[in-house]
Design an enzyme around this catalytic site. Structure first.
Site, PDB file in Angstrom:
ATOM      1  N   TYR A 179       1.569   5.242  16.891  1.00  0.00           N
ATOM      2  CA  TYR A 179       0.417   4.461  16.432  1.00  0.00           C
ATOM      3  C   TYR A 179      -0.884   5.239  16.641  1.00  0.00           C
ATOM      4  O   TYR A 179      -1.736   5.303  15.743  1.00  0.00           O
ATOM      5  CB  TYR A 179       0.372   3.134  17.186  1.00  0.00           C
ATOM      6  CG  TYR A 179      -0.760   2.225  16.761  1.00  0.00           C
ATOM      7  CD1 TYR A 179      -0.733   1.575  15.532  1.00  0.00           C
ATOM      8  CD2 TYR A 179      -1.859   2.019  17.587  1.00  0.00           C
ATOM      9  CE1 TYR A 179      -1.758   0.744  15.135  1.00  0.00           C
ATOM     10  CE2 TYR A 179      -2.895   1.176  17.200  1.00  0.00           C
ATOM     11  CZ  TYR A 179      -2.843   0.548  15.975  1.00  0.00           C
ATOM     12  OH  TYR A 179      -3.865  -0.264  15.583  1.00  0.00           O
ATOM     13  N   VAL A 184       0.816  -1.219   0.000  1.00  0.00           N
ATOM     14  CA  VAL A 184       0.000   0.000   0.000  1.00  0.00           C
ATOM     15  C   VAL A 184       0.848   1.267   0.000  1.00  0.00           C
ATOM     16  O   VAL A 184       0.309   2.371  -0.174  1.00  0.00           O
ATOM     17  CB  VAL A 184      -0.992   0.033   1.184  1.00  0.00           C
ATOM     18  CG1 VAL A 184      -2.043  -1.046   1.052  1.00  0.00           C
ATOM     19  CG2 VAL A 184      -0.269  -0.021   2.521  1.00  0.00           C
ATOM     20  N   ALA A 243      -6.745  -6.558  19.867  1.00  0.00           N
ATOM     21  CA  ALA A 243      -7.308  -7.750  19.226  1.00  0.00           C
ATOM     22  C   ALA A 243      -6.290  -8.883  19.225  1.00  0.00           C
ATOM     23  O   ALA A 243      -5.070  -8.657  19.183  1.00  0.00           O
ATOM     24  CB  ALA A 243      -7.746  -7.434  17.804  1.00  0.00           C
TER      25      ALA A 243
END
Length: 258
Positions: free
Chosen positions: A153, A57, A186
Site C-alpha cells: 500500500y 478504473v 480515516a
C-alpha cells in the site's frame, strides 16, 4: 449562514465517489454548486444529484467512456478528483506478484487512466478559466511515513505522490493545477473492513487511534474539505502540494502521555 457556491457552473468528476472519502467529496462539491459525476464500480451509494457512471478504473475503455460522458453531460470538465483505491496489508514478502500488480493497477494506473482521458477536456476548460481547472489525488500518510505491515500500500501511495508532482510540473503552464491530499487513518468502510479482519477489532481500532496525535481517526468529511479546498478558486495559486489531513501524524512527535 449562506452556503458557499464557488463551484457554480463547474463540472467535476470523482472516482471512487460512491462511498467513503469519495462520496464525501462528491456531496461537498454538489453543495458548493458543482455538477458532479461519480465514477465507481458500484454506484448505489452515489450522492443524490450526482451523475452515476459505472466503470472500473482498471478498464481503460470504460474510464475513457465515463470521462467523455461526464464532459458531454456537463459541457465541460473543470475538476477531477482521483480517489478510487484499494488497500493491502503485509510486509514486502507477504503479497504475491499478482497482488502487487492488482493494487498498483488500481491505485496508480487507475489515476493515470483517469488523467489521460480527462486532460483533453481539462485543457479546453483551462483556456477560459486557468487556475480553476484541477486534478486532486487521494494519496496517504503512507507515502511519507513508514507504517508497519503496509509495504505494498505504501509503495502505491508513494507512486501517487511522485505522480502528483510530475503532473503538476507537466501541466502548470496549461493552467491545470495538480495536488494531492494525504489522509491519516480515516474512518471509512475500507478501514472498517480491515478492523473486521483483526483478531481483536476493538484493540486494533484503539491502536490506530492512538498512533495519530489527535487520538482519533480522521473523518471522511474532514478529508473531503481539504480536497475541495485544493480544487476551489481559493487555491488558484496552489499546485504540486501534498496536503496532510492526518491528525498530526506526519509532523508531530509528542511525548508519551502521563
Amino acid at each position: 449562514m449562506t452556503a458557499v457556491r464557488d463551484f457554480e457552473g463547474l463540472g467535476a468528476l470523482v472516482t471512487g465517489g460512491a462511498s467513503g472519502i469519495g462520496a464525501a467529496v462528491a456531496r461537498l462539491l454538489l453543495e458548493r454548486g458543482a455538477r458532479v459525476a461519480v465514477l465507481d464500480r458500484e454506484c448505489a451509494g452515489a450522492p443524490a444529484g450526482a451523475l452515476a457512471l459505472a466503470a472500473d478504473v482498471t478498464d481503460d475503455t470504460a474510464v475513457r467512456e465515463a470521462v467523455d460522458a461526464a464532459a458531454a453531460e456537463f459541457g465541460a470538465l473543470h475538476t477531477v478528483v482521483s480517489n478510487a483505491g484499494i488497500g493491502a496489508i503485509g510486509t514486502v514478502a507477504d503479497n504475491t506478484d499478482e497482488e502487487w500488480r492488482r493494487v498498483l493497477d488500481v491505485n496508480v494506473l487507475g489515476m493515470v487512466r483517469t488523467a489521460r482521458h480527462a486532460l483533453p477536456h481539462l485543457r479546453r476548460s483551462a483556456v477560459d478559466r486557468p487556475g480553476l481547472v484541477s486534478v486532486t489525488h487521494t494519496c496517504s500518510i503512507a507515502a511519507t511515513a513508514g507504517l508497519p505491515q503496509r509495504a505494498l500500500y505504501s509503495a502505491s501511495k508513494g507512486a501517487v505522490l511522485s505522480l502528483t508532482l510530475a503532473m503538476a510540473a507537466d501541466h502548470v503552464r496549461e493552467g491545470i493545477r495538480v495536488n494531492c491530499v494525504n489522509p491519516g487513518t480515516a474512518d471509512t468502510p475500507w478501514v472498517g473492513r480491515l478492523l473486521d479482519q483483526a483478531e481483536d477489532p476493538v484493540a486494533e481500532r484503539a491502536a490506530l487511534e492512538a498512533r495519530q496525535p489527535m487520538g482519533r481517526l480522521v473523518g471522511a468529511d474532514e478529508v473531503a474539505a481539504a480536497v475541495v479546498h485544493l480544487a476551489s478558486p481559493a487555491s488558484a495559486a496552489v499546485t504540486g502540494t501534498a496536503f496532510a489531513v492526518d491528525g498530526g501524524m506526519q509532523g508531530l512527535r509528542l511525548r508519551p502521555a502521563t
